[in-house]
Write a protein that holds these residues in place. Sequence first.
Motif, PDB file in Angstrom:
ATOM      1  N   VAL A 125      47.471  44.699  37.963  1.00 43.24           N
ATOM      2  CA  VAL A 125      47.256  43.742  37.712  1.00 43.24           C
ATOM      3  C   VAL A 125      49.396  42.678  37.311  1.00 43.24           C
ATOM      4  CG1 VAL A 125      46.769  41.174  37.329  1.00 43.24           C
ATOM      5  CG2 VAL A 125      45.480  42.991  38.307  1.00 43.24           C
ATOM      6  N   PHE A 126      49.412  43.713  35.569  1.00 46.52           N
ATOM      7  CA  PHE A 126      50.473  43.565  35.222  1.00 46.52           C
ATOM      8  C   PHE A 126      51.365  43.610  36.002  1.00 46.52           C
ATOM      9  CE2 PHE A 126      48.009  42.916  30.949  1.00 46.52           C
ATOM     10  CZ  PHE A 126      48.341  41.794  30.651  1.00 46.52           C
ATOM     11  N   LEU A 127      51.309  44.854  36.341  1.00 51.54           N
ATOM     12  CA  LEU A 127      52.560  45.434  37.220  1.00 51.54           C
ATOM     13  C   LEU A 127      52.932  45.075  38.333  1.00 51.54           C
ATOM     14  CD1 LEU A 127      51.879  49.515  36.536  1.00 51.54           C
ATOM     15  CD2 LEU A 127      53.844  48.216  35.457  1.00 51.54           C
ATOM     16  N   GLU A 128      51.804  44.658  38.925  1.00 50.57           N
ATOM     17  CA  GLU A 128      52.273  43.767  40.255  1.00 50.57           C
ATOM     18  C   GLU A 128      52.610  42.348  40.486  1.00 50.57           C
ATOM     19  OE1 GLU A 128      48.193  43.530  41.830  1.00 50.57           O
ATOM     20  OE2 GLU A 128      48.310  45.806  42.474  1.00 50.57           O
ATOM     21  N   ASN A 129      52.644  41.929  39.165  1.00 47.43           N
ATOM     22  CA  ASN A 129      53.415  40.798  38.456  1.00 47.43           C
ATOM     23  C   ASN A 129      54.624  40.426  38.129  1.00 47.43           C
ATOM     24  OD1 ASN A 129      50.917  39.272  39.800  1.00 47.43           O
ATOM     25  ND2 ASN A 129      50.204  39.406  37.885  1.00 47.43           N
ATOM     26  N   SER A 130      55.712  41.823  38.405  1.00 51.44           N
ATOM     27  CA  SER A 130      56.701  41.984  37.561  1.00 51.44           C
ATOM     28  C   SER A 130      57.305  42.236  38.327  1.00 51.44           C
ATOM     29  CB  SER A 130      56.593  43.102  36.598  1.00 51.44           C
ATOM     30  OG  SER A 130      55.366  43.027  35.036  1.00 51.44           O
ATOM     31  N   ALA A 169      54.559  45.158  30.845  1.00 51.44           N
ATOM     32  CA  ALA A 169      54.468  46.080  31.912  1.00 51.44           C
ATOM     33  C   ALA A 169      56.073  46.092  33.016  1.00 51.44           C
ATOM     34  CB  ALA A 169      53.927  44.888  33.146  1.00 51.44           C
ATOM     35  N   ARG A 170      56.734  44.662  32.476  1.00 49.18           N
ATOM     36  CA  ARG A 170      58.243  44.296  32.800  1.00 49.18           C
ATOM     37  C   ARG A 170      59.362  46.054  32.634  1.00 49.18           C
ATOM     38  NH1 ARG A 170      60.946  39.941  34.345  1.00 49.18           N
ATOM     39  NH2 ARG A 170      59.161  38.279  34.722  1.00 49.18           N
ATOM     40  N   ALA A 171      59.115  46.557  31.532  1.00 49.58           N
ATOM     41  CA  ALA A 171      59.535  47.414  31.026  1.00 49.58           C
ATOM     42  C   ALA A 171      59.927  48.601  32.198  1.00 49.58           C
ATOM     43  CB  ALA A 171      59.384  47.981  29.404  1.00 49.58           C
ATOM     44  N   TYR A 172      58.028  48.993  32.464  1.00 50.75           N
ATOM     45  CA  TYR A 172      57.417  49.717  32.963  1.00 50.75           C
ATOM     46  C   TYR A 172      57.321  49.996  34.289  1.00 50.75           C
ATOM     47  CZ  TYR A 172      55.174  51.574  28.956  1.00 50.75           C
ATOM     48  OH  TYR A 172      55.210  51.991  27.348  1.00 50.75           O
ATOM     49  N   LEU A 229      50.982  54.419  26.279  1.00 55.84           N
ATOM     50  CA  LEU A 229      49.963  55.439  27.395  1.00 55.84           C
ATOM     51  C   LEU A 229      49.108  55.370  28.449  1.00 55.84           C
ATOM     52  CD1 LEU A 229      49.010  57.936  24.773  1.00 55.84           C
ATOM     53  CD2 LEU A 229      51.251  57.510  25.907  1.00 55.84           C
ATOM     54  N   PRO A 230      48.546  53.597  28.587  1.00 49.56           N
ATOM     55  CA  PRO A 230      48.011  53.719  29.685  1.00 49.56           C
ATOM     56  C   PRO A 230      48.442  53.176  30.945  1.00 49.56           C
ATOM     57  CG  PRO A 230      46.449  52.480  28.663  1.00 49.56           C
ATOM     58  CD  PRO A 230      47.589  53.250  27.394  1.00 49.56           C
ATOM     59  N   PHE A 231      49.907  52.178  30.786  1.00 43.76           N
ATOM     60  CA  PHE A 231      51.287  52.399  32.116  1.00 43.76           C
ATOM     61  C   PHE A 231      51.489  53.496  32.086  1.00 43.76           C
ATOM     62  CE2 PHE A 231      50.528  47.528  29.492  1.00 43.76           C
ATOM     63  CZ  PHE A 231      51.138  46.901  30.374  1.00 43.76           C
ATOM     64  N   LEU A 232      51.856  54.496  31.620  1.00 44.10           N
ATOM     65  CA  LEU A 232      52.425  55.321  31.652  1.00 44.10           C
ATOM     66  C   LEU A 232      51.319  56.122  32.644  1.00 44.10           C
ATOM     67  CD1 LEU A 232      54.076  56.499  27.963  1.00 44.10           C
ATOM     68  CD2 LEU A 232      55.798  56.023  30.362  1.00 44.10           C
TER      69      LEU A 232
END
Length: 277
Positions: A30-35, A62-65, A140-143
């Motif tokens: 969700v964080f990534l979808e909103n970036s 999330a914006r960085a990833y 790590l979870p983002f990666l």
Amino acid sequence: MMQNSIIRKPAVAGMFYSGNRSTLEREVAVFLENSNQEKNVRHIYGVVAPHAGYMYSGGVAARAYRQVMDFEYEVVVVIAPSHHVYFETVSIYDGDFYETPMGLIPVDKNLCRQLADFDQRLTLSSIGHEGEEHALEVQLPFLQHIFEEFKLVPIVMGDQSMKNIQALANALAAVLDNKKTLIVASSDLSHYHSYEEAVRLDSVVISHINNFKEDNLYEDLQSGLCEMCGGGPVIAMMKACRKSGADKAKVVLYRNSGDVTGERAPVVGYLAAIVYE
């Protein structure tokens, strides 16, 4: 996985982020979808991401990833500051895996050994990787969500002196040459100031990153004109990326905890940035 593998177990799962795998995967997604994703970026060498609890800084991280989702990397180096123990060297993890609720991440032991052999300031060690240290783990979870398979080079800086920064940057540029590598620098910004003071202090960091002036950033951190708990990791990442071919840096999002919670004093600052060409 070998029977006697050394595994760095998650220390802050259930505190900084969910300890439940499916909940964590959904949260990160969700964080990534909103970036939003930047345009006109040919290649990203490094990113800066914050390391507070996901409820505070997950959107900024999330914006960085989100910026690196379309690139391929075989190795991810994560450089983090040490919050709980002081040591004079740069500690490159000597174990086999880092673990999160999303599973095990293999450590690239060969690269870790090459980095440690490059300079005596860099040591193979578990110091700084133990206990409640969170700054590396929360990346790590983002990666894991973005990259199906990658090897990890986990690095924790004790003393963030320019000598250690330079040693690490030189080693990374030399050892990682021509490898598909992303360097993640883990850092928050100013801590526990009023909202207005935080914005003032953090604007100094933002300006130096946007201008790709890491030496000026170091000088202003030393003189107290700005604050970063992971200034050393960020500057080492910028120097290593410059040596590898990066010619630009950009802050893609800035927020502080007051923007997230509505509590405007005291606050902690966060930014997401890319180093790229």
